[in-house]
Motif scaffolding. Structure first.
Motif, short mmCIF file in Angstrom:
data_model
loop_
_atom_site.label_atom_id
_atom_site.label_comp_id
_atom_site.label_asym_id
_atom_site.label_seq_id
_atom_site.Cartn_x
_atom_site.Cartn_y
_atom_site.Cartn_z
N ASN A 14 54.56 52.97 16.89
CA ASN A 14 53.90 52.62 18.15
C ASN A 14 52.39 52.89 17.99
N ILE A 15 51.52 51.64 18.29
CA ILE A 15 50.18 51.86 17.75
C ILE A 15 49.42 51.52 19.27
N ALA A 16 50.14 51.68 20.29
CA ALA A 16 49.61 51.48 21.45
C ALA A 16 48.22 51.97 21.77
N GLN A 17 47.82 53.03 20.99
CA GLN A 17 46.60 53.73 21.37
C GLN A 17 45.48 53.10 20.48
N ARG A 18 45.63 52.19 19.65
CA ARG A 18 44.89 51.74 18.77
C ARG A 18 44.14 50.78 19.53
N PRO A 19 42.67 50.61 18.98
CA PRO A 19 41.92 49.38 19.74
C PRO A 19 42.61 48.11 19.73
N VAL A 20 43.28 47.55 18.59
CA VAL A 20 43.80 46.18 18.56
C VAL A 20 44.86 46.18 19.73
N PHE A 21 45.52 47.16 20.10
CA PHE A 21 46.53 46.88 21.25
C PHE A 21 45.45 47.13 22.46
N GLN A 22 44.87 48.01 22.82
CA GLN A 22 44.17 48.52 23.85
C GLN A 22 43.21 47.30 24.47
N TYR A 23 42.72 46.67 23.43
CA TYR A 23 41.68 45.63 23.74
C TYR A 23 42.41 44.22 23.68
N GLY A 24 43.14 43.99 22.74
CA GLY A 24 43.76 42.98 22.21
C GLY A 24 44.80 42.37 23.57
N LYS A 25 45.34 43.44 24.39
CA LYS A 25 46.26 43.04 25.54
C LYS A 25 45.52 42.30 26.40
N ASN A 26 44.29 42.45 26.65
CA ASN A 26 43.37 41.93 27.85
C ASN A 26 42.80 40.62 27.32
N GLY A 27 42.64 40.28 25.98
CA GLY A 27 41.98 39.20 25.58
C GLY A 27 41.58 38.98 24.15
N GLN A 28 40.90 38.23 23.42
CA GLN A 28 40.53 38.11 22.38
C GLN A 28 39.69 39.14 21.85
N PHE A 29 39.94 39.98 21.11
CA PHE A 29 39.17 41.17 20.62
C PHE A 29 38.79 40.83 18.94
N ILE A 30 37.49 41.22 18.82
CA ILE A 30 37.11 41.23 17.47
C ILE A 30 36.56 42.67 17.14
N GLY A 31 37.10 43.82 16.39
CA GLY A 31 36.43 44.72 16.32
C GLY A 31 35.61 45.23 14.98
N ASP A 32 34.86 45.93 15.07
CA ASP A 32 33.59 46.27 14.10
C ASP A 32 34.38 46.90 12.71
N VAL A 33 33.69 47.08 11.87
CA VAL A 33 34.27 47.65 10.48
C VAL A 33 34.68 49.00 10.78
N HIS A 34 35.78 49.63 10.41
CA HIS A 34 36.34 50.85 10.62
C HIS A 34 37.20 51.20 9.38
N ASP A 35 37.35 52.56 9.24
CA ASP A 35 38.41 52.84 8.38
C ASP A 35 39.87 52.65 8.66
N ALA A 36 40.56 52.67 7.55
CA ALA A 36 42.18 52.48 7.98
C ALA A 36 42.88 53.65 8.22
N LYS A 37 43.02 53.93 9.18
CA LYS A 37 43.72 55.51 9.71
C LYS A 37 44.97 55.40 9.31
N LEU A 38 45.88 54.43 9.70
CA LEU A 38 47.24 54.33 9.27
C LEU A 38 47.66 53.99 8.26
N LEU A 39 46.71 52.79 7.83
CA LEU A 39 47.11 52.33 6.34
C LEU A 39 46.40 52.67 5.35
N ALA A 40 45.55 53.76 5.34
CA ALA A 40 44.73 53.92 4.18
C ALA A 40 45.68 54.37 2.80
N GLU A 41 46.75 54.96 3.01
CA GLU A 41 47.62 55.45 1.96
C GLU A 41 48.68 54.12 1.61
N LYS A 42 48.51 53.17 1.99
CA LYS A 42 49.20 51.92 1.76
C LYS A 42 48.54 51.09 0.92
#
Length: 548
Positions: free
Chosen positions: A118-146
């Motif tokens: 569940n990534i409901a707290q991530r910006p992709v969900f928080q902003y994506g559910k309200n409309g098209q969202f394009i986020g700036d460059v950021h580190d991969a917090k959940l996928l860094a090890e992948k």
């Protein structure tokens, strides 16, 4: 003169080369700097445009993908997984694609990464559910090890997310994508590797708050910049300027804003492209060096040519100079004819004419001087010559510690010769007397005629002045006693002499003449045909008084 001409030519050529190098380097430096500045600003603009176009393209791809019924209805998870994995395979820039339900739980993802999370707290969900969202460059917090590291650093993402709505208009979830930031670096390397004057350029992508997202060798990534060029880019300006960066060095810095493409508004990125000033102006320095080297080479060549060419001018002039020196030494009487250029020929002829006139003038002046200083009848010196001679004779006697004898001469009973034989005969006698007096003196002595039959002789005496003067007087008396022949007549005559000595009798020439004249009258009073020294007059007077 040849050396001076050659050196002057060399200095002129070197000076011109230095001046040309300075002017050309200044002009070329300004033009080339402007050219490179425009070039780096174009690179910045192209980079910004490429980034915006890429983001616009992928944003459109995600929007199109979100219209698929299978995703919107979210009933066939297996089909959804197949579609997004196929997209990931075809467009590798999508590092991770996930479909989230209305609660933010990942129900399908590429390579099943984070499925069930569940990534409901991530910006992709928080902003994506309200409309098209394009986020700036950021580190991969959940996928860094992948995912593997990129350039030794954890992978970074740019987010694109859009809401999913079913046919009934109900919100069913979010289509979330992570675009790897590697693509921006790939664009930088592929498009702007740099050629020609744009070698060794660095391209930087700067976020809205001034943080370096991409650029250089990575040392500045994550740091914040404060540059006038960055302020210009953030103000939506395109151009270039010379800026001092954090390393203290000056760079030609091009700037441009990444302000979106068409309906894509962009992420307010700024693009900076820099090139070190010294690297940018290296061609100018090379040009300046080449001009100076060629200037030195040409200076040597033209100096040799000038040396050779000056021979045509200096050679004839040198011959004229040698001729003039030979004339001064008395070796030749006329300046030789010198041939050369037209001007040399004219100069030679005019110089010959001038020297001839000067020679004639000197001869005339010499003759005038001789006439002015000599008696016309006898050729002896006159009173003017006597005054000039005294001036030099006294200085010489004082310098050498010597004496001067002044002999006042007068012929005895000369008037009867004029009365008996005529004035012509008297003149003959005077001329003969002058010849005999010249034979009695040395070359440096002077015999002058003061007037009539009165003459004076001035001579230098080294020692025993009185004795030497007496010997000279005896010789003169002996010469004069010898008979004269004039007009076929035999004439005999005698002479009286008065002697005064310098400095014993006086140090003043006029007083010496007066003393010698007094001695002359004393000699005539004693019986003529004799001589008396001025210093002996008093003794003679005392002896005469004793006899009386």
């Amino acid at each position: 003169m040849r050396v001076q001409v050659a050196l002057a030519t060399a200095l002129l050529v070197v000076g011109l080369a230095a001046l040309m190098s300075f002017v050309i380097s200044k002009r070329s430096g300004a033009d080339l700097q402007n050219q490179i500045g425009i070039g780096v600003s174009d690179i910045a603009l192209q980079m910004a445009d490429e980034l915006d176009r890429t983001m616009w393209t992928h944003r459109g791809e995600v929007s199109v993908l979100s219209t698929l019924r299978v995703l919107r209805e979210m009933q066939d998870v297996r089909e959804i997984s197949s579609i997004i994995n196929r997209l990931r395979h075809e467009i590798p820039i999508f590092t991770w694609i996930g479909v989230l339900d209305r609660d933010g739980t990942v129900v399908a993802a590429t390579n099943d990464l984070l499925v069930g999370a569940n990534i409901a707290q991530r910006p992709v969900f928080q902003y994506g559910k309200n409309g098209q969202f394009i986020g700036d460059v950021h580190d991969a917090k959940l996928l860094a090890e992948k995912f593997p590291l990129y350039n030794g650093e954890p992978i970074q993402f740019v987010d694109i997310a859009v809401p999913l709505v079913n046919d009934s208009g109900e919100f069913t979830g979010v289509l979330a994508t992570h675009l790897s930031w590697e693509w921006a670096d790939a664009v930088r390397k592929s498009l702007f590797s740099g050629q020609g004057i744009h070698q060794n350029v660095d391209i930087f992508v700067i976020s809205q708050d001034g943080t370096v997202l991409l650029g250089g060798d990575g040392n500045l990534v994550g740091s914040k910049l404060s540059l006038d060029a960055l302020s210009e880019a953030q103000s939506k300006h395109i151009g270039w300027k010379i800026s001092t960066w954090s390393d203290g060095k000056e760079y030609l810095t091009g700037y441009a804003p990444a302000d979106g493409h068409l309906d894509y508004k962009g992420l307010s990125w700024s693009i900076l492209v820099r090139q070190h000033v010294e690297d940018a102006l290296a061609p100018v320095y090379d040009l300046r060096r080449d001009i100076l080297l060629w200037g030195l080479l040409l200076a040597l060549v033209f100096s040799a040519i000038a040396w050779w060419a000056a021979g045509f001018l200096v050679g004839p002039i040198g011959k004229m100079v040698d001729g003039i020196e030979a004339m001064k030494r008395g070796e030749i009487s006329n300046l030789p004819d010198v041939r050369g250029a037209r001007e040399i020929n004219i100069l030679s002829k005019n110089l010959q004419a001038l020297l001839t006139k000067l020679t004639e003038k000197d001869a005339a002046l010499g003759e005038m001087k001789r006439i002015a200083h000599h008696d016309k009848l006898t050729g002896l010196g006159n009173r003017l010559a006597l005054d000039v001679y005294f001036e030099h004779a006294v200085a010489r006697a004082d310098r050498k510690g010597a004496e001067i004898a002044v002999l006042m001469l007068d012929l005895d009973d000369f008037k009867p010769i004029n009365d008996r034989f005529g004035h012509a005969a008297g003149d003959d006698v005077l001329r003969e007397v002058a010849k005999r007096l010249r034979r009695c003196v040395r070359g440096g002595d002077l015999v002058a005629r003061l007037g009539g039959d009165e003459m004076v002789l001035v001579c230098h005496i080294d020692q025993n002045g009185k004795e030497e003067a007496a010997i000279l007087a005896e010789r003169i008396l002996h010469e004069i006693l010898m008979p004269f022949i004039t007009g076929g007549n035999r004439v005999s005559i005698s002479m009286s002499i008065g002697i005064a000595l310098y400095p014993n009798d006086s140090r003043e020439p006029e007083q010496l003449l007066e003393h010698a004249d007094a001695a002359l009258y004393a000699a005539k009073a004693r019986g003529k045909n004799g001589y008396i020294v001025f210093s002996d007059i008093e003794d003679l007077t005392d002896n005469s008084s004793s006899c009386a």
